[in-house]
Scaffold this active site. Structure first.
Site, short mmCIF file in Angstrom:
data_model
loop_
_atom_site.label_atom_id
_atom_site.label_comp_id
_atom_site.label_asym_id
_atom_site.label_seq_id
_atom_site.Cartn_x
_atom_site.Cartn_y
_atom_site.Cartn_z
N GLY A 13 0.83 -1.19 0.00
CA GLY A 13 0.00 0.00 0.00
C GLY A 13 0.87 1.24 0.00
O GLY A 13 1.28 1.71 -1.04
N THR A 14 1.13 1.74 1.14
CA THR A 14 2.35 2.46 1.43
C THR A 14 2.40 3.95 1.18
O THR A 14 1.86 4.46 0.22
CB THR A 14 3.54 1.83 0.67
OG1 THR A 14 3.65 0.48 1.03
CG2 THR A 14 4.83 2.49 0.96
#
Length: 234
Positions: A13-14
């Protein structure tokens, strides 16, 4: 009904960030790893060491980014043995770019390479999916990056001190965590300069709160009605 979310690949995701300052670089990332709609790991480490003074921030597929990091670390180790001196940040970035480009049809990962060497000082290189390499004063990546471009246009400045750069990175990651559903957990940072690398950790309850996360403030009418529960006019 069969639930297929748990069978999906781990995604990071991040939000990942790299910032240069007057003397080195600061890398930062959140810690949420997702599998479909589920949070598989809320305290993962997305900043991976490549050499003593070079690190990589990883986003996208957890498996893809980890295998690229492992190969780059191996090649940099061989490079150091053959030449008798540590690899530069640019060499690490170009190796990462080469692996990403040659396997662009099979990899789903974007990375930021950051570090310090005696030839060029602190350097940041962004390597988005596809294998392009871009030297930048700051780089942002991952799903949370779309919320940060305007913030960085306003907040980043050339010649920042280490303290200013660290504060900027932590503030930016906390902002992305508040806005982006795929980012979350804690904030990890790595500061790299001529003295080496220093890791820091910021727990979720120590991060800055943003508008939606703050306690609601009563309006003036709420205050008036609370202090006068009996109607003023019968």
């Amino acid at each position: 009904m069969e639930n297929t979310d748990v069978d999906q690949p781990h995604s990071m995701g991040t939000t990942i960030i790299g910032v240069t300052y007057n003397g080195g670089v600061v890398l930062g990332a959140d810690s949420r790893t997702s599998t479909g709609m589920y949070v598989a790991n809320r305290a993962s480490d997305k900043i991976t060491q490549l050499t003593d003074n070079v690190y990589v921030c990883r986003s996208g597929s957890a498996a893809d980014s980890q295998i690229v990091s492992d190969y780059v670390r191996y090649f940099l180790h061989q490079h150091t043995i053959q030449l008798g001196q540590p690899a530069t940040v640019k060499v690490a970035a170009n190796l990462t770019r080469l692996l990403s480009y040659n396997n662009k049809d099979r990899l789903q990962t974007g990375m930021i390479i950051g570090g310090w060497d005696k030839y060029e000082g602190g350097k940041i290189y962004g390597i988005p999916p596809g294998g392009t390499v871009l030297e930048q004063p700051f780089a942002i990546g991952g799903s949370g990056s779309s919320y940060l471009y305007g913030f960085f246009d306003q907040a980043w400045k050339e010649g920042m001190t280490q303290e200013e750069a660290e504060k900027l990175v932590v503030t930016a990651v906390s902002l992305a965590i508040a806005r982006d559903g795929a980012s979350g957990g804690v904030v990890r940072t790595v500061t790299i300069n001529k003295d080496g690398a220093t890791r820091k950790f910021y727990s979720g309850d120590s991060l800055q709160l943003w508008h939606e996360e703050l306690e609601p403030v009563n309006s003036l009418l709420d205050v008036v009605f609370a202090s006068s529960p009996v109607p003023m006019v019968s």
